[in-house]
Design a protein around this motif. Structure first.
Motif, mmCIF file in Angstrom:
data_model
loop_
_atom_site.group_PDB
_atom_site.id
_atom_site.type_symbol
_atom_site.label_atom_id
_atom_site.label_comp_id
_atom_site.label_asym_id
_atom_site.label_seq_id
_atom_site.Cartn_x
_atom_site.Cartn_y
_atom_site.Cartn_z
ATOM 1 N N CYS A 28 0.657 -1.330 0.080
ATOM 2 C CA CYS A 28 -0.035 -0.043 0.102
ATOM 3 C C CYS A 28 0.770 1.283 -0.144
ATOM 4 N N GLN A 29 1.881 1.241 0.768
ATOM 5 C CA GLN A 29 3.026 2.253 0.751
ATOM 6 C C GLN A 29 3.590 2.729 -0.466
ATOM 7 N N LEU A 30 3.442 1.690 -1.146
ATOM 8 C CA LEU A 30 4.408 1.963 -2.613
ATOM 9 C C LEU A 30 3.298 1.683 -3.669
ATOM 10 N N ILE A 31 2.136 2.269 -3.462
ATOM 11 C CA ILE A 31 1.052 1.960 -4.252
ATOM 12 C C ILE A 31 1.452 2.708 -5.694
ATOM 13 N N ASP A 32 1.932 3.825 -5.614
ATOM 14 C CA ASP A 32 2.348 4.789 -6.426
ATOM 15 C C ASP A 32 3.377 4.267 -7.404
ATOM 16 N N HIS A 33 3.893 3.125 -6.893
ATOM 17 C CA HIS A 33 5.000 2.688 -8.087
ATOM 18 C C HIS A 33 4.695 1.121 -8.539
ATOM 19 N N GLU A 82 -6.370 6.569 1.747
ATOM 20 C CA GLU A 82 -6.291 6.585 0.319
ATOM 21 C C GLU A 82 -7.292 5.080 -0.157
ATOM 22 N N VAL A 83 -8.042 5.305 -0.993
ATOM 23 C CA VAL A 83 -8.664 4.155 -1.440
ATOM 24 C C VAL A 83 -8.036 3.394 -2.607
ATOM 25 N N ILE A 84 -7.900 2.200 -2.544
ATOM 26 C CA ILE A 84 -7.441 1.152 -3.665
ATOM 27 C C ILE A 84 -8.282 0.273 -4.124
ATOM 28 N N TYR A 85 -8.802 0.422 -5.402
ATOM 29 C CA TYR A 85 -9.681 -0.449 -5.891
ATOM 30 C C TYR A 85 -9.322 -1.516 -6.728
ATOM 31 N N TRP A 110 2.273 5.526 12.345
ATOM 32 C CA TRP A 110 2.804 6.829 11.654
ATOM 33 C C TRP A 110 1.888 7.584 11.201
ATOM 34 N N GLY A 111 0.354 7.025 10.959
ATOM 35 C CA GLY A 111 -0.719 7.793 10.338
ATOM 36 C C GLY A 111 -1.111 7.464 9.138
ATOM 37 N N ASP A 112 -0.403 6.716 8.313
ATOM 38 C CA ASP A 112 -0.894 6.492 6.972
ATOM 39 C C ASP A 112 -2.141 5.379 6.965
ATOM 40 N N SER A 113 -2.942 5.515 6.097
ATOM 41 C CA SER A 113 -4.049 4.403 5.880
ATOM 42 C C SER A 113 -4.674 4.271 4.751
ATOM 43 N N TRP A 114 -5.073 3.144 4.497
ATOM 44 C CA TRP A 114 -5.841 2.830 3.204
ATOM 45 C C TRP A 114 -6.991 1.930 3.476
ATOM 46 N N VAL A 115 -8.154 2.264 2.530
ATOM 47 C CA VAL A 115 -9.118 1.453 2.365
ATOM 48 C C VAL A 115 -9.019 0.619 1.083
ATOM 49 N N ILE A 116 -9.288 -0.624 1.199
ATOM 50 C CA ILE A 116 -8.860 -1.465 -0.094
ATOM 51 C C ILE A 116 -10.322 -2.313 -0.224
ATOM 52 N N ILE A 117 -10.793 -2.153 -1.574
ATOM 53 C CA ILE A 117 -11.973 -2.384 -2.228
ATOM 54 C C ILE A 117 -11.659 -3.794 -3.237
ATOM 55 N N ASN A 118 -12.409 -4.768 -3.124
ATOM 56 C CA ASN A 118 -12.344 -5.905 -3.861
ATOM 57 C C ASN A 118 -13.264 -5.739 -5.066
ATOM 58 N N PRO A 119 -13.359 -6.635 -6.027
ATOM 59 C CA PRO A 119 -14.178 -6.144 -7.227
ATOM 60 C C PRO A 119 -15.658 -6.079 -6.999
ATOM 61 N N CYS A 132 -15.272 4.344 7.971
ATOM 62 C CA CYS A 132 -15.740 4.373 9.318
ATOM 63 C C CYS A 132 -14.713 3.888 10.404
ATOM 64 N N HIS A 133 -14.221 2.860 10.104
ATOM 65 C CA HIS A 133 -12.846 2.198 10.733
ATOM 66 C C HIS A 133 -11.692 3.062 10.654
ATOM 67 N N ASP A 134 -11.634 3.721 9.442
ATOM 68 C CA ASP A 134 -10.442 4.515 9.204
ATOM 69 C C ASP A 134 -10.739 5.883 10.166
ATOM 70 N N GLU A 135 -11.961 6.596 10.334
ATOM 71 C CA GLU A 135 -12.287 7.785 10.877
ATOM 72 C C GLU A 135 -12.118 7.524 12.309
#
Length: 263
Positions: A28-33, A82-85, A110-119, A132-135
């Motif tokens: 997730c941390q390296l999603i932009d790569h 960040e949302v990852i679909y 350290w505060g980074d977070s992601w929501v990952i969604i499956n198909p 809501c979990h992330d909030e």
């Protein structure tokens, strides 16, 4: 000088240990790569093969999910996850720890977070649930969330804006609907789970799928009941109290007693 070295070691060791234990966080941390993902909008990533129609719907559904989140908290959302679909279950499994469910949320100390969604999880209900979990994580921080918040409350709260099991946004009516679901899932109260059996992540998701569903219904029923007493402002007061050092259980009971005393 020793204290400086200890802090430095802590800052280096904890992230490395976390990444080693949860390689999904590193991905997730390296999603932009990632070769198979691209940025759709700020904080939103999609598989490059995602059709244009799905991309448009995804942005709309994220917007709708955030509206539900703000309505529950009665204040602007603080979540910056960040949302990852993902397009395939295999891809989803690389970013979510167990690869199961419609979606998951991950956070770091350290505060980074992601929501990952499956198909199959691209809808406002799943997105709102995970956001809501992330909030809660964002408002309390990683350590307090891990140490203070029982899983039944975390899951029950997320169910308050997840309409897969109820049709109303009113907490009182949600209590009635969750009670009906709970009655059916517990087979007329023949199989009952105590909240103390649902405090940890492992306890909550242990057992059969029927047992996990009963855990969800038990949690949703309890949180809906509590919110019907304390109101939406009670949620903010609970988080503030925990942030200031009060134990979750003490604050949870105190706010309910205070609300009942005003009636």
């Amino acid at each position: 000088m020793r204290w400086f070295v200890r802090i430095l070691v802590f800052l280096l060791v904890v992230p490395l240990a976390l990444v080693a234990a949860f390689p999904q966080i590193l991905r997730c941390q390296l999603i932009d790569h990632a070769a198979d993902f691209q940025r759709l909008a700020p904080g939103v990533w999609v598989d490059k093969q995602t059709p244009e129609r799905q991309r448009v719907y995804l942005l709309f559904e994220i917007h709708e999910a955030r509206k539900r989140l703000e309505a529950l908290w009665n204040s602007p959302a603080q979540s910056r996850a960040e949302v990852i679909y993902c397009q395939t279950p295999e891809q989803y499994g690389r970013y979510c720890q167990d690869g199961e469910g419609a979606g998951c949320s991950l956070g770091t100390p350290w505060g980074d977070s992601w929501v990952i969604i499956n198909p199959y999880g691209r809808n406002p209900d799943v997105l709102a649930h995970e956001l809501c979990h992330d909030e809660l994580f964002t408002r309390l921080g990683w350590l307090k969330t891990q140490r203070q918040i029982p899983q039944w409350f975390n899951e029950g709260l997320a169910l308050m804006i997840d309409q897969r099991f109820t049709t109303t946004t009113d907490s009182l009516h949600r209590f009635e609907e969750f009670t009906d679901h709970w009655q059916r899932q517990s087979k007329g109260q023949q199989i009952v789970l105590d909240l103390t059996e649902l405090e940890s992540l492992r306890d909550f998701f242990s057992g059969s799928s029927e047992r996990v569903m009963l855990a969800y219904m038990t949690s949703g029923r309890e949180v809906a009941r509590w919110l019907s007493v304390v109101g939406r402002q009670g949620l903010g007061k609970l988080v503030d109290a925990i942030w200031k050092g009060e134990e979750f259980g003490d604050a949870y009971r105190r706010l309910e007693q205070e609300a009942q005393g005003k009636r």
